[in-house]
Design a protein around this motif. Structure first.
Motif, PDB file in Angstrom:
ATOM      1  N   ALA A 145       0.817  -1.211   0.000  1.00 18.05           N
ATOM      2  CA  ALA A 145       0.000   0.000   0.000  1.00 18.05           C
ATOM      3  C   ALA A 145       0.848   1.256   0.000  1.00 18.05           C
ATOM      4  CB  ALA A 145      -0.926   0.008   1.215  1.00 18.05           C
ATOM      5  N   ARG A 146       1.945   1.218   0.728  1.00 25.26           N
ATOM      6  CA  ARG A 146       2.798   2.406   0.783  1.00 25.26           C
ATOM      7  C   ARG A 146       4.214   2.020   1.136  1.00 25.26           C
ATOM      8  NH1 ARG A 146       0.809   5.728   6.237  1.00 25.26           N
ATOM      9  NH2 ARG A 146       1.079   4.042   7.732  1.00 25.26           N
ATOM     10  N   LEU A 147       5.130   2.835   0.680  1.00 29.31           N
ATOM     11  CA  LEU A 147       6.524   2.741   1.076  1.00 29.31           C
ATOM     12  C   LEU A 147       6.822   3.963   1.940  1.00 29.31           C
ATOM     13  CD1 LEU A 147       8.255   1.722  -2.292  1.00 29.31           C
ATOM     14  CD2 LEU A 147       7.416   0.235  -0.460  1.00 29.31           C
ATOM     15  N   ILE A 148       7.090   3.702   3.203  1.00 29.18           N
ATOM     16  CA  ILE A 148       7.400   4.791   4.138  1.00 29.18           C
ATOM     17  C   ILE A 148       8.906   4.821   4.297  1.00 29.18           C
ATOM     18  CG2 ILE A 148       6.796   5.833   6.347  1.00 29.18           C
ATOM     19  CD1 ILE A 148       4.681   3.591   6.622  1.00 29.18           C
ATOM     20  N   HIS A 149       9.530   5.888   3.798  1.00 31.72           N
ATOM     21  CA  HIS A 149      10.984   5.890   3.797  1.00 31.72           C
ATOM     22  C   HIS A 149      11.553   6.390   5.119  1.00 31.72           C
ATOM     23  CE1 HIS A 149       9.775   9.811   1.992  1.00 31.72           C
ATOM     24  NE2 HIS A 149      10.735  10.291   2.764  1.00 31.72           N
ATOM     25  N   THR A 150      12.675   5.806   5.482  1.00 33.57           N
ATOM     26  CA  THR A 150      13.411   6.241   6.654  1.00 33.57           C
ATOM     27  C   THR A 150      14.180   7.505   6.298  1.00 33.57           C
ATOM     28  OG1 THR A 150      15.270   4.809   6.071  1.00 33.57           O
ATOM     29  CG2 THR A 150      13.591   3.873   7.496  1.00 33.57           C
ATOM     30  N   SER A 151      15.071   7.931   7.174  1.00 36.97           N
ATOM     31  CA  SER A 151      15.712   9.242   7.027  1.00 36.97           C
ATOM     32  C   SER A 151      16.487   9.399   5.736  1.00 36.97           C
ATOM     33  CB  SER A 151      16.664   9.470   8.204  1.00 36.97           C
ATOM     34  OG  SER A 151      17.724   8.527   8.141  1.00 36.97           O
ATOM     35  N   GLY A 152      16.995   8.299   5.188  1.00 38.38           N
ATOM     36  CA  GLY A 152      17.785   8.433   3.968  1.00 38.38           C
ATOM     37  C   GLY A 152      19.248   8.714   4.215  1.00 38.38           C
ATOM     38  N   SER A 153      19.674   8.665   5.467  1.00 40.30           N
ATOM     39  CA  SER A 153      21.071   8.986   5.752  1.00 40.30           C
ATOM     40  C   SER A 153      22.018   7.875   5.319  1.00 40.30           C
ATOM     41  CB  SER A 153      21.245   9.261   7.244  1.00 40.30           C
ATOM     42  OG  SER A 153      20.806   8.164   8.001  1.00 40.30           O
TER      43      SER A 153
END
Length: 482
Positions: A145-153
């Motif tokens: 349903a969705r991709l919830i991204h983490t901080s990206g660090s």
């Protein structure tokens, strides 16, 4: 998990909007939107998305701010069964490009900016008139349903993949499934202040909870506290630990009228018992202290009646195990690493089998946080196993920061630790071993990291060292720095 009494997602959200058909559910400046008007927006956008050939399994990236239309687009994208990827404002271009490369069929924006995938504007989608009648849900339970991204660090944000079945099993939009602490919070969400972006998992889900509780989501274009609370007569808002400390200090100096305030939702990092007690003393019984992760959603929530320093009693539908270094459960009161199972947890990291295997195993999520459960069953956080820094409630791994710093021509080695910061909670402090006698320039190092990983990862201090301290094994030991 089954959808329980909420039906397939987002049926429970649509039912909550229908129940609020004649009352304000969103307020944005002078504009007030009722449940019926928001449902109409959802229908228009869903028809527009289908008109552009989008449906179950298609990836849709949302680059939106905080408006009724943004909320309607999120719900409409789920109505047609797409895989929603929210993109936070302020991400470096490289991270935005990475998110738009996650098998994205279309991007939706409210800014008019064009992107590599076919770009649709909110305005154009809302011009489509939907056919009358009930909204047709197109989602398949096991689809993402969705991709919830983490901080990206890490350089490329980790995307937590949550299925439609998991979202349907969540309690947020279903009053009959609310745990006691959530029910207590919901009773205080008369006017919930939102800001930033609805791509924030916390902002979006508390907005859904507010609507389901019969409240109004109030957009704060100027979110500074306490002014925003006073100006909007807000009853609730999300707040980080550093902002809470500033609000408490401001109230001690020159108290503002916070008579409407009934709930401050502390999120992002642990609240010490002393700071928790001080906030309750100065602000009154309004402090709710939540604990959760992008991978799991809400794990527990402390109400103002819970002892300061705890994050509350995990509800019965959430399993928490405290394990030792060998993976075995420890006795009540003993510290260990937290493993949890929640109704709405992600199933994996998108396209990252190695990372998924490390965190998602046998139905459990390895939080990499340390804690204990007291005799009353309340959860206390005591530390973390990850090498991270939490800046403004966002988690950033320090490994990528160290690698970027080491690319500077004047740096031979770099080591980064988290240090307390009055403004952001924590901040990166870099220790660098120079090449030759020339000390690297702090501004240049900050610019390098900001360009690659974002400003939150830029070190606030740089200390030059001849060599790092070492452990008995001979390996660098960052615990001895600072």
């Amino acid at each position: 998990m089954p959808a329980a009494d909420g039906g397939p997602f987002p049926r429970a959200v649509l039912d909550a909007l229908d129940a609020g058909a004649d009352r304000p559910v969103f307020e944005h400046g002078d504009r007030v939107v009722t449940g019926a008007e928001l449902l109409d927006l959802v229908a228009q956008v869903a028809a527009g998305l289908r008109g552009h050939g989008l449906g179950p399994g298609d990836g849709v990236a949302l680059l939106l701010g905080v408006t009724p239309e943004a909320f309607a687009v999120i719900i409409a994208a789920h109505v047609v069964g797409t895989r929603v990827v929210g993109v936070r404002p302020g991400l470096p271009d490289a991270q935005v490009r990475h998110l738009l490369d996650l098998d994205i069929a279309a991007a939706v924006t409210d800014s008019g900016t064009r992107y590599a995938p076919p770009t649709l504007t909110v305005e154009a989608l809302c011009e489509t008139r939907a056919d009358p009648g009930p909204l047709r849900l197109g989602a398949r339970p096991e689809d993402v349903a969705r991709l919830i991204h983490t901080s990206g660090s890490t350089g490329t944000p980790k995307a937590c993949a949550q299925t439609y079945a998991a979202m349907a099993a969540a309690w947020t939009a279903r009053p009959g499934a609310w745990p006691p602490a959530i029910r207590e919070l919901a009773s205080r969400l008369g006017r919930y202040l939102v800001f930033g972006t609805l791509s924030s998992q916390v902002m979006f889900e508390y907005a859904v909870l507010t609507i389901a509780a019969g409240g109004t989501v109030v957009v704060a274009d100027r979110p500074a506290l306490p002014e925003a609370i006073t100006r909007h007569r807000a009853t609730a808002s999300v707040i980080t630990v550093p902002r809470l400390a500033k609000l408490v200090a401001a109230q001690r100096r020159a108290p503002a009228d916070l008579s409407t305030l009934r709930a401050l939702l502390v999120s992002g990092s642990p609240l010490t018992p002393d700071r928790h007690s001080e906030a309750l003393e100065v602000l009154g019984p309004v402090v709710f202290h939540g604990y959760g992760q992008t991978e799991t959603g809400t794990i527990s929530l402390a109400t103002p009646a819970d002892p300061p320093g705890s994050v509350g009693l995990p509800p019965g539908v959430v399993d928490v195990e405290v394990r030792d270094e060998h993976g075995s459960p420890v006795p009540a009161g003993a510290d260990g690493e937290l493993f949890v199972r929640t109704p709405a947890q992600a199933r994996s990291y998108w396209a990252d089998p190695a990372g998924s295997a490390e965190v998602f195993a046998d139905g459990w999520v390895r939080t990499r946080d340390l804690g204990r459960v007291d005799a009353a069953g309340r959860l206390h956080l005591t530390g973390r196993t990850r090498d991270v820094v939490i800046v403004n409630a966002n988690l950033h791994h320090v490994g990528p920061i160290e690698r970027v710093l080491a690319e500077h021509p004047d740096v031979a080695e770099a080591y980064v630790i988290a240090v307390p910061d009055e403004d952001t909670g924590e901040a990166p402090h870099a220790f660098v071993v120079p090449i030759g006698d020339r000390a690297p320039d702090l501004a240049a190092l900050r610019e390098l990291v900001t360009g690659r990983l974002g400003a939150a990862c830029a070190p606030v201090r740089v200390t030059v060292i001849a060599e790092p301290p070492v452990a008995p094994s001979g390996k660098p030991d960052k615990r001895l720095l600072g």
